[in-house]
Write an enzyme that holds these catalytic residues in place. Sequence first.
Site, short mmCIF file in Angstrom:
data_model
loop_
_atom_site.label_atom_id
_atom_site.label_comp_id
_atom_site.label_asym_id
_atom_site.label_seq_id
_atom_site.Cartn_x
_atom_site.Cartn_y
_atom_site.Cartn_z
N HIS A 72 -2.18 15.28 -6.19
CA HIS A 72 -0.84 15.75 -5.81
C HIS A 72 0.17 14.62 -5.71
O HIS A 72 1.37 14.87 -5.53
CB HIS A 72 -0.89 16.57 -4.52
CG HIS A 72 -1.10 15.78 -3.27
ND1 HIS A 72 -2.33 15.62 -2.68
CD2 HIS A 72 -0.23 15.11 -2.48
CE1 HIS A 72 -2.21 14.89 -1.59
NE2 HIS A 72 -0.95 14.56 -1.45
N GLY A 209 2.62 9.79 3.88
CA GLY A 209 2.50 8.49 3.27
C GLY A 209 1.09 8.02 3.09
O GLY A 209 0.84 6.98 2.51
N SER A 211 -1.36 10.05 1.66
CA SER A 211 -2.01 10.79 0.57
C SER A 211 -2.61 9.85 -0.46
O SER A 211 -2.01 8.84 -0.83
CB SER A 211 -1.00 11.68 -0.14
OG SER A 211 -0.85 12.90 0.50
#
Length: 262
Positions: A72, A209, A211
């Site tokens: 993502h 932040g 991910s």
Amino acid sequence: MKRQLGRFIGLLAGFVFAAGALVLPAAAAPAPSSTVVGGTQADQGEFPFMVRLSMGCGGALYTPQIVLTAAHCVSGTGDDAGITATLGVVDLNSASAITAHSTYVYQSPAFSGAENGNDWALIKLDAPVSGSQVATLAVTDSTAYDNGTFTIAGWGAAVEGGAQQQHLLKATVPYVDDATCTKAYPGLVTAASLCAGYVDQGGVDTCQGDSGGPMFRRDAAGGWIQVGIVSWGNGCARPGFPGVYTKVSTYAADIAAAAATL
């Protein structure tokens, strides 16, 4: 229930996407059997495999030229020279930072949203990185390490909706079994996901932040091994809602096969 579908910093109205740091609410209760209540600063060289990506995500150095991150965090598969990777330092403003640029991105072809699984991607760098400041992180291909206590780290927000961090933060979180996590997230794809956190009191978690960053633990030989990829969750460090991580053991073979083609 408003879910935070991916901890990546984005601009989509109505959602707070995240990609980097650890949460320490001022009123967080102490975690049982743990000395870590929330994020503390990592020491230089402690996690030499950590990577900060310029789109606001984290990652881990899979090979000297490939970064493993979350699907993502990227927009698809193909040539991409627009991502800068920062490595080798805990302080992003350090003069010793190593930087490299992407040349190609491979997004899991089965990805259809973080909550559906397959949330992994590879970023090929323009050249291999080397030196004592950096190291690769092994990934598990076995469920044997999908339990116990894990380490999380990142440069993301230290409170939900907060600013990104200059200095790498770290924390530890316990495994949350599938039955408990499914109560928090009905419909959770347990074959694709691994949950961790302090369910009752919250207080320790990855956040906006983080991910794409790794969740890792010690293997049987005492080395670090990656078991998860920061994926999604409902807010950050909220009681009742553990963090959800891509279960690396499920996708290790696919990741290796894709890396071999880059």
